[in-house]
Design an enzyme around this catalytic site. Sequence first.
Site, PDB file in Angstrom:
ATOM      1  CB  SER A 166      -0.886   0.015   1.243  1.00 40.12           C
ATOM      2  OG  SER A 166      -0.077   0.329   2.357  1.00 40.12           O
ATOM      3  CE  LYS A 167      -2.832   6.584  -1.330  1.00 35.15           C
ATOM      4  NZ  LYS A 167      -3.602   7.397  -2.245  1.00 35.15           N
ATOM      5  NE  ARG A 168      -3.031   5.209   5.068  1.00 38.47           N
ATOM      6  CZ  ARG A 168      -3.369   5.928   6.123  1.00 38.47           C
ATOM      7  NH1 ARG A 168      -2.823   5.673   7.291  1.00 38.47           N
ATOM      8  NH2 ARG A 168      -4.261   6.882   6.037  1.00 38.47           N
ATOM      9  CG  ASP A 183      -0.616   8.278   2.551  1.00 39.67           C
ATOM     10  OD1 ASP A 183       0.173   8.394   1.600  1.00 39.67           O
ATOM     11  OD2 ASP A 183      -0.316   7.701   3.616  1.00 39.67           O
ATOM     12  NE  ARG A 207       5.974   6.522   3.030  1.00 39.11           N
ATOM     13  CZ  ARG A 207       4.957   6.607   2.172  1.00 39.11           C
ATOM     14  NH1 ARG A 207       3.743   6.826   2.620  1.00 39.11           N
ATOM     15  NH2 ARG A 207       5.142   6.462   0.892  1.00 39.11           N
TER      16      ARG A 207
END
Length: 498
Positions: free
Chosen positions: A252-254, A406, A468
């Site tokens: 997932s892009k997280r 996000d 991030r």
Amino acid sequence: MTVRTRIAPSPTGDPHVGTAYIALFNLAFARAHGGQFILRIEDTDRERSTPESEIAILSALRWLGLEWDEGPDIGGPAGPYRQSERGALYASHAHALVESGHAFHCFCTAQTLDQMRAEQQAAGVNPHYDGRCERLAAAEVSQRLAQGEPSVIRLSVPNEGECVLHDRLRGEIRIPWSQVDRQVLLKSDGMPTYHLANVVDDHCMGITHVIRGEEWIPSAPKHQLLYRYFGWEMPELCHLPLLRNPDQSKLSKRKNPTSILFYRDQGYLPEALLNYLGRMGWSMPDERERFTLEDMIAAFTLDRVSLGGPIFDLDKLNWLNGEWLRHGLSDAEVLTRFMHWGFGPSFFESTWPHLKTRITTFGEAEPWLRPLWVTEPEYEAAALHNVGLAPDVLIEGLQFLVWRLDAERQWGREQVMSAVQFVCTALQLKLKDWMPVLFIALSGSTHAMSAFDLAVLLGPDRTRARVRLALERLGGVSKKAQKRLEKAYQVACESGQD
Ligand code: GLU
């Protein structure tokens, strides 16, 4: 039988590496059998689908070297290949099912359904549609329809027994019918849901093998019912394992950049990314690690797919990309790619407007363009601390920004500005006090072009990855802190700052 496979992306976001992975396996299977590979756009969700996303998906798949035989951009005998252009096809099929007693009109309002859900939850039962409208007398249904009462069409599902499916990789899959909901097939506005449109189109387009991600297994019983009710032969099913983050969670892009555009813009070779995707659960018979699409097609069989969740690991991808640079392409080809990536017309077009007022010679361009060329900006945590904000404010602000970014589905100056504004409001910061943090996170210094422009040029995944990274450079966020921040973030979202 001519093998016909398809990829059926919904154009609701950035082109996802998972889409390319599924497309690759469909293409390899079709080509290995001398068949055809089709691209169909599933845009029945009119609110979330955008033409920009469709264009990005098509161009990202092409960039990777994936070519389809039929699709919305090139046409074909089974078109149109965009569900929104397939007119009344779905509604007529839904009505035919009502006629044959395999589907029914449901008049329940959103309020009724909410109440049903609440009652089921209170009774400790999993929320589901309880089938009340299926039991309405035919005369009542006709009367309510004649009066113009809005209704949806739902699928009838057996009350007892279990669905037995055959999956090429998994063998027999058994799912009790009690776990299958009476799915809405046609919405009250006459638009189909995914299930109906997907099955009707797979049939009408002559798809022989449905190769897709394992997240669709729960949908398969509904699809099986539809095939049976229509009296159509069901394509062979093959559910591929999902790509995973190194911690085994679903990619997932997280946690990991998921947009194909991220890899293109970071300077990966399409051959290397495609090769890497070909290694997700599959391997060459001789276990060779570097192989071309042609090599893969020549050796492809579904039997070599292994079901253990394949890990999408950036370090391995980086290694493979290096192999491709050194041994996979000629130096002349590398030069062409390199120039196109960092010095080509599209790079110039997007960066020159920001550069032309800032430089007097080409020699001065490098500091401005550096943030776009580097994989990660270079700076120490001290640079972030020197901005003068308290450490916990820094962490909170960066974490809020990641979450907020996000959630953005569109990407432009406006969205980035509103995300930053959200952070400032939530943390009661002045924009000018927060901006240096963003400058450093995105470029490594405060001497850079506008951070908003930079975020637009970097694109969503590269921007998120850098925010991030800033969090990591500050030592990361502990599980406990994460929980606390999630709550605070929720409060900030609810307090109407959206
Ligand atoms: N539109 C679905 C998707 O977004 C297609 C799933 C399928 O292949 O059936 O992935």
